[in-house]
Design a protein around this motif. Structure first.
Motif, mmCIF file in Angstrom:
data_model
loop_
_atom_site.group_PDB
_atom_site.id
_atom_site.type_symbol
_atom_site.label_atom_id
_atom_site.label_comp_id
_atom_site.label_asym_id
_atom_site.label_seq_id
_atom_site.Cartn_x
_atom_site.Cartn_y
_atom_site.Cartn_z
ATOM 1 N N LEU B 347 0.840 -1.198 0.000
ATOM 2 C CA LEU B 347 0.000 0.000 0.000
ATOM 3 C C LEU B 347 0.884 1.261 0.000
ATOM 4 N N ALA B 348 1.965 1.216 0.777
ATOM 5 C CA ALA B 348 2.867 2.367 0.814
ATOM 6 C C ALA B 348 3.499 2.578 -0.560
ATOM 7 N N GLN B 349 3.841 1.452 -1.211
ATOM 8 C CA GLN B 349 4.436 1.558 -2.549
ATOM 9 C C GLN B 349 3.418 2.145 -3.543
ATOM 10 N N PHE B 350 2.175 1.721 -3.380
ATOM 11 C CA PHE B 350 1.072 2.246 -4.204
ATOM 12 C C PHE B 350 0.962 3.761 -4.010
ATOM 13 N N ALA B 351 1.047 4.192 -2.749
ATOM 14 C CA ALA B 351 0.942 5.618 -2.442
ATOM 15 C C ALA B 351 2.074 6.392 -3.120
ATOM 16 N N ARG B 352 3.275 5.820 -3.045
ATOM 17 C CA ARG B 352 4.447 6.482 -3.637
ATOM 18 C C ARG B 352 4.380 6.477 -5.153
ATOM 19 N N GLU B 353 4.189 5.283 -5.729
ATOM 20 C CA GLU B 353 4.407 5.129 -7.162
ATOM 21 C C GLU B 353 3.170 5.396 -8.001
ATOM 22 N N VAL B 354 2.000 5.129 -7.477
ATOM 23 C CA VAL B 354 0.792 5.324 -8.273
ATOM 24 C C VAL B 354 0.175 6.688 -7.980
ATOM 25 N N LEU B 355 0.057 6.997 -6.673
ATOM 26 C CA LEU B 355 -0.624 8.238 -6.322
ATOM 27 C C LEU B 355 0.349 9.409 -6.216
ATOM 28 N N GLY B 356 1.538 9.126 -5.726
ATOM 29 C CA GLY B 356 2.489 10.218 -5.507
ATOM 30 C C GLY B 356 2.042 11.147 -4.391
ATOM 31 N N THR B 357 1.272 10.591 -3.475
ATOM 32 C CA THR B 357 0.747 11.422 -2.391
ATOM 33 C C THR B 357 1.721 11.513 -1.224
ATOM 34 N N ASN B 382 0.158 -5.212 14.640
ATOM 35 C CA ASN B 382 1.258 -4.868 13.725
ATOM 36 C C ASN B 382 1.482 -3.371 13.583
ATOM 37 N N ARG B 383 1.315 -2.624 14.649
ATOM 38 C CA ARG B 383 1.581 -1.190 14.581
ATOM 39 C C ARG B 383 3.051 -0.967 14.177
ATOM 40 N N ALA B 384 3.923 -1.698 14.854
ATOM 41 C CA ALA B 384 5.353 -1.504 14.601
ATOM 42 C C ALA B 384 5.702 -1.863 13.159
ATOM 43 N N GLY B 385 5.058 -2.913 12.645
ATOM 44 C CA GLY B 385 5.361 -3.356 11.281
ATOM 45 C C GLY B 385 4.895 -2.347 10.250
ATOM 46 N N ALA B 386 3.685 -1.795 10.450
ATOM 47 C CA ALA B 386 3.152 -0.826 9.493
ATOM 48 C C ALA B 386 4.052 0.405 9.453
ATOM 49 N N ILE B 387 4.470 0.865 10.629
ATOM 50 C CA ILE B 387 5.325 2.043 10.688
ATOM 51 C C ILE B 387 6.669 1.746 10.017
ATOM 52 N N ARG B 388 7.168 0.542 10.272
ATOM 53 C CA ARG B 388 8.475 0.186 9.726
ATOM 54 C C ARG B 388 8.457 0.151 8.186
ATOM 55 N N ALA B 390 6.335 1.623 6.168
ATOM 56 C CA ALA B 390 6.002 2.921 5.569
ATOM 57 C C ALA B 390 7.290 3.733 5.399
ATOM 58 N N GLY B 391 8.221 3.486 6.306
ATOM 59 C CA GLY B 391 9.498 4.180 6.217
ATOM 60 C C GLY B 391 9.358 5.672 6.476
ATOM 61 N N ARG B 392 8.278 6.081 7.118
ATOM 62 C CA ARG B 392 8.047 7.502 7.364
ATOM 63 C C ARG B 392 7.014 7.631 8.465
ATOM 64 N N GLY B 393 6.833 8.826 8.948
ATOM 65 C CA GLY B 393 5.838 9.039 9.990
ATOM 66 C C GLY B 393 4.437 8.809 9.457
ATOM 67 N N LEU B 394 3.577 8.259 10.298
ATOM 68 C CA LEU B 394 2.185 8.050 9.896
ATOM 69 C C LEU B 394 1.305 8.856 10.837
ATOM 70 N N ALA B 395 0.430 9.677 10.256
ATOM 71 C CA ALA B 395 -0.435 10.501 11.092
ATOM 72 C C ALA B 395 -1.614 9.667 11.591
ATOM 73 N N PRO B 396 -2.146 10.000 12.771
ATOM 74 C CA PRO B 396 -3.303 9.251 13.275
ATOM 75 C C PRO B 396 -4.567 9.581 12.493
ATOM 76 N N LYS B 513 11.904 -9.067 0.982
ATOM 77 C CA LYS B 513 13.314 -8.676 0.913
ATOM 78 C C LYS B 513 13.459 -7.173 1.001
ATOM 79 N N ARG B 514 12.504 -6.480 0.449
ATOM 80 C CA ARG B 514 12.616 -5.015 0.460
ATOM 81 C C ARG B 514 12.136 -4.403 1.772
ATOM 82 N N MET B 515 11.408 -5.200 2.597
ATOM 83 C CA MET B 515 10.910 -4.627 3.850
ATOM 84 C C MET B 515 12.085 -4.386 4.779
#
Ligand SMILES: Cc1cc2nc3c(=O)[nH]c(=O)nc-3n(C[C@H](O)[C@H](O)[C@H](O)COP(=O)(O)O)c2cc1C
Ligand code: SF4
Ligand code: SF4
Ligand code: FES
Lengths: 458, 528
Positions: B347-357, B382-388, B390-396, B513-515
């Motif tokens: 999903l994070a990759q989708f946000a970056r590469e498809v949406l660019g948001t 999996n809070r820790a996993g999602a944050i990890r 995403a590679g960036r801060g996630l807003a609530p 592998k990329r995570m």
């Protein structure tokens, strides 16, 4: 009747013997005063060791050796737990001390606590012995007021407190580790060993557990010295005098003080006054409480080997072997509490087994599978045998069960119930076979009660 | 490492090990009932008795029948020791496979069954009962006791979760010790003596702590059974998949037990993992199996003028169309603290590469009451996993609502059923032109979404959760997802494709592998 000098029971016959004012005139607390003011704890312990006094609670372990098991360099509090649960069927000696000379026990506690470096003693008394509990509590109060116990007993800087704890109403609470659980307010179930109580006992601290009579003997041991006490006995490595009990088919049932090592014949015929009925001779004796295997009056010692511990009595009746912890073990039984139950030839041994096993099945704490299930299984088998519902195989099964309980349980209750069962079957096999065929006439379960207990599993 | 010998085989041990523990570490089971790796030693069942070689063995007096003399004669036997309470010692020789030991086991086994109702046909424990297992091995004899068995209370409700049958109970006290030692709750104890003994509740109490269902699992027989599982299936009909509980951030290791014929899930059991949950789970974790098959989203939903259930594919097309019409920068993505890291990574990759948001949020449940035993106050796996990933801060998610309110975003793609907010708090999302919800279960997001695309539940996919201790824990697929439904990460790749973009994700392995990750802890099976 043989006249033995009285040491432990010397004050029993005094008027109001339980009062401090009475017994003080007859030497009470003299030894405690001497011990606390002039002796070192090690000196006292050394005397007790030399006295060779074997525990009077049943197992016959040397008390002096047990005291030595407190770990060196121990920094925890040390407790003394005095075992006054006296639940073993046939046994009634400790209560006489507690009721008739409580100060002897308290004096023993004071000396023992000083010797083992402890400050608190608990006297755990069978709850049904209401008089004993009351007399002990009163006696403790008297001793406290005199300054014999408290912050500075006899002026010595060694605080001593003694508490009486009424028991929880179960035979198993007399087993030492169970006693400690009960004392702590837990279910009275035996603990796994190791650790042994001397290392980790009451409240996880080193605790010496001794029988009432053992502790009551301490003042006389210290008074006369260990060697002299040991020499009172007729046997080596088993010193002093002890309180014998005799009950059943004798003329004078009761308790008698005598040296260690008198024979069963002396106990029954001299002290006990002989058989109750002229025409009913002695058949068997349970020597020291229900857990000790029975002796047959007509058995003779068969110890031809020079090194056999019983060789000296080769060819003599079992009744003539001196009553000592080691001799009785060699005889295939145990000295136990030294309170004998005498049975004449009117007694049916299958009924004896049935009677005993009902007690054990009722009192098993229920932790260990073999004891919990085996006791009730044997009870059912013996009930069947007595009521004429038995089979020949039942006798073998009985032995198989007892063989398998033996040694396979947490505490000695399992052994204490198997040994007498095995002893009875071995020595009176014919009677068991006869019962398997025809039941036991006159047994509460024979004859009329036959149907009543049918299907009793509970 | 020091060793001792068990039937001639060298067994290494650590200081403090008992014979049974050292053997069990080598995969050798010394028969036992009362011993449990995670509890104190009670030593009461006496099934584990073994012989230890000694120069001066302790001999016990017994009797032997002499067939010639036709009488019993004195005999003796070696005293056995309980393997559960005897420390292993260097050079010790222990015998299990020996006639006297076997005979003793047989007798213990026979005695345990004397008063047992042997009602296996109606007992839930059948198939995973130690009494049955050992009867095969050490008994297989008919009952020799001829009197009526002891009767005791049956079907006693200990609470809402557990039923007790005193006749089946072998009084091993595992249950008492568990409550006392693990939960710290003195709610069970024993009453009476001898063979009348039974387990009872403390006066005035019910079995109402948060860990009661462990009792159904650790009771070696069918005395304590789960109210929920009772009479529903037979143990031998079920298969177990290794999994991780999704109940909270502790991430207890679990088994998902399902019927392979119908893929119906019957229960979750705790799986041994000394680094996380040892042998236990909490009741919410045990019961979370219900969410695998209840309250599921199985079809797509399109909410226009009126609500329509559509196929997952149609929903995906509708979502792609709606999202394509909006400027990517104005579309927010909501990662999920309940979904696997793999799902969140794609999903994070989708946000970056498809949406660019730049608008990333994290949906997470608001927490529950934790404790010092297992339950973590963060009830997301999996809070820790999602944050990890995403590679960036996630807003609530409350900031997502503000952004929707003030018009900074026009659409949102959410993963997972819900966040902290209840349905009525999500009103601001109604203002958006598109709310695309990817979810396995019904939740606030699916209720407010304009398009719902069903995705696989975690039990239906291979994935990873990162727990509160930052351990990456892999779980494997127990069940197939519903018809035409895929894991979220695959669904997102499909969504991108429908929007005309190819996400270069590769296989699950490539995603992993990329995570950004520490060493992943592979799920392993272990029964106790
Ligand atoms: C089942 C059972 C019951 C016992 N009951 C008593 C008892 O009532 N009184 C007692 O002094 N010892 C009893 N004992 C023995 C104690 O465990 C312990 O050996 C004794 O108190 C130690 O004291 P002693 O060394 O002075 O004899 C019992 C032992 C068992 C196994
Ligand atoms: S042997 Fe009997 S009395 Fe002793 S602990 Fe076991 S069950 Fe209890
Ligand atoms: S209920 Fe089960 S765990 Fe508890 S004592 Fe009985 S058999 Fe053991
Ligand atoms: S496992 Fe029960 S006594 Fe050792």
């Amino acid at each position: 009747m043989a006249d033995f000098p009285k040491l432990l029971t010397s004050r029993y016959e005094l008027n109001e013997s339980w009062l401090l004012s009475t017994v003080e005139k007859h030497g009470a607390y003299e030894v405690a005063r001497k011990a606390l003011t002039t002796m070192k704890p090690e000196e006292i312990a050394a005397e007790v060791k030399e006295a060779n006094i074997r525990g009077r609670g049943g197992a016959g372990f040397p008390a002096g050796v047990k005291w030595g098991f407190i770990p060196k360099g121990n920094t925890k509090p040390v407790y003394l737990a005095v075992n006054g649960d006296e639940g073993e069927p046939g046994t009634f000696k400790d209560r006489t001390i507690m009721e008739r000379d409580p100060h002897r026990l308290i004096e023993g506690c004071v000396i023992t606590l000083f010797a083992i470096g402890g400050h608190i003693a608990y006297i755990y008394v069978r709850c049904e012995l209401v008089k004993a509990i009351r007399r002990l509590e009163d006696a403790i109060e008297e001793a406290r007021q005199k300054g014999f116990i408290g912050d500075r007993p006899f002026g010595k800087d060694h605080k001593i407190e003694i508490y009486v704890q009424p028991g929880a109403g179960a035979y198993i609470c007399g087993e030492e580790s169970s006693l400690l659980n009960s004392l702590e307010g837990n279910r009275g179930e035996p603990r796994l060993r190791p650790p042994f109580p001397a290392v980790e006992g009451a409240f996880r601290c080193p605790t010496i557990v001794n029988n009432v009579e053992t502790i009551s003997s301490i003042s006389e041991i210290v008074r006369m010295g260990g060697k002299a006490w040991s020499d009172l006995s007729r046997l080596p490595r088993d010193g002093g005098v002890r309180i014998y009990g005799v009950s059943g088919h004798v003329k004078n049932p009761g308790i008698y003080e005598a040296p260690v090592g008198i024979s069963m014949r002396e106990l029954v015929y001299d002290l006990g006054g002989g058989m109750l009925y002229e025409n009913r001779p002695l058949k068997a004796v349970i020597p020291g409480g229900s857990s000790t295997p029975v002796l047959r009056a007509d058995d003779v010692v068969n110890a031809p080997g020079e090194n056999d511990p019983l060789h000296a009595w080769q060819g003599k009746s079992h009744l003539d072997v001196p009553m000592g912890a080691d001799t009785y073990r060699a005889l295939g039984t145990m000295l136990g509490t030294c309170c004998a139950t005498v049975m004449d030839n009117s007694v049916n041994m299958v009924e004896v087994a049935r009677n005993l096993i009902h007690f054990y099945a009722h009192e098993s704490c229920g932790q260990c599978t073999p004891c919990r299930e085996g006791s009730a299984w044997m009870r059912d088998i013996l009930d069947n045998l007595c009521r004429g519902k038995g089979r020949k195989e039942d006798v073998r099964l009985l032995v198989e069960i007892a063989n398998n309980i033996m040694g396979n349980t947490i505490c000695a209750f399992g052994d204490g119930m198997s040994m007498p069962m095995l002893g009875l079957v071995q020595k009176f096999y014919d009677e068991f076979l006869e019962a398997a065929k025809n039941g036991v006439p006159g047994s509460p379960l024979g004859d009329s009660a036959k149907e009543l207990m049918l299907g009793s599993g509970a | 490492m020091p060793t001792f010998k068990l039937d001639g085989k060298e067994i290494p041990f650590e200081t403090g090990d008992t014979i049974i523990r050292a053997a069990s570490r080598q995969g050798i089971e010394i028969p036992h009932y009362c011993w449990h790796e995670g509890l104190s030693v009670a030593g009461n069942c006496r099934m584990c008795l073994v012989e230890v070689k000694s120069d001066r063995p302790m001999m016990l007096p017994i009797l032997k029948f002499d067939e010639n003399k036709k009488q019993f004669l004195p005999d003796s036997k070696i005293k056995l020791v309980p393997a559960c309470h005897t420390p292993a010692a260097e050079g010790m020789e222990v015998f299990l496979d020996k006639e006297n030991v076997r005979k003793t086991q047989e007798m213990v086994q026979e005695m345990l069954l004397l008063n047992h109702p042997v009602d296996c046909p109606i007992c839930d424990q059948a198939g995973e009962c130690k009494l049955q297992d050992y009867w095969e091995l050490h008994g297989s004899k008919y009952k020799r006791k001829r009197t009526e068995p002891v009767h005791k209370p049956k079907a006693v409700r200990f609470g809402t979760t557990i039923v007790y049958d005193a006749e089946r109970c072998i009084l091993c006290t595992r249950c008492v010790r568990f409550c006392e030692e693990v939960v710290g709750d003195h709610v069970l104890d024993k009453r009476e003596r001898g063979n009348k003994s039974e387990i009872v509740l403390s006066p005035g109490r019910y079995l109402d702590n948060k860990y009661t269902l462990n009792l159904a699992q650790i009771c070696p027989v069918g005395a304590l059974t789960s109210v929920d599982f009772r009479f529903k299936s037979r143990a031998w009909l079920l298969r177990s998949a290794v999994s991780i509980c999704a109940g909270c951030a502790t991430g207890c290791s679990s088994y998902i037990d399902y019927d392979p014929r119908t893929y119906e899930v019957y229960r979750i059991r705790a799986r041994k993992n000394m680094g996380v949950n040892k042998f236990w789970m909490c009741d919410d974790g045990f019961m979370s199996y219900k969410l695998i098959q209840k309250y599921r989203v199985k079809n797509g939903v399109i909410r226009a003028a009126e609500q329509k259930a559509v196929s997952p594919g149609d929903a995906l097309q509708a979502a792609a169309k709606a999202l394509s019409e909006i400027e990517g920068k104005r579309i927010a993505v909501v990662l999920s603290a309940q979904h696997a890291s793999e799902d969140n990574a794609v999903l994070a990759q989708f946000a970056r590469e498809v949406l660019g948001t730049e608008k990333y949020y994290l949906a997470a449940y608001g927490g529950w009451k934790g404790d010092k035993i297992l339950r973590h106050s963060d009830n997301n796996p999996n809070r820790a996993g999602a944050i990890r990933v995403a590679g960036r801060g996630l807003a609530p998610t409350n900031e997502l609502l503000k952004a929707a309110e003030d018009g900074t975003i026009s659409a949102v793609v959410t993963l997972g059923p819900a966040g902290e907010e209840k349905l009525d708090q999500l009103d601001p999302l109604q203002k958006l032109s598109a709310v695309v919800s990817l979810s396995s279960n019904i939740g606030a997001f699916t209720e407010v979404a304009s398009v719902v695309i069903p995705v696989a539940h975690y039990a239906e996919m291979d994935g990873t959760f990162v727990n509160a201790m930052k351990m990456e824990q892999r779980f494997s697929r127990a069940l197939p997802p519903p018809d035409r439904v895929k894991p979220a990460w695959q669904t997102i790749i499909d969504l991108a494709r429908a929007m005309g973009k190819e996400l270069e994700c590769g296989s699950l392995e490539d995603i992993r592998k990329r995570m950004p990750s520490a060493q992943a802890v592979e799920a392993e099976g272990s029964n106790n």
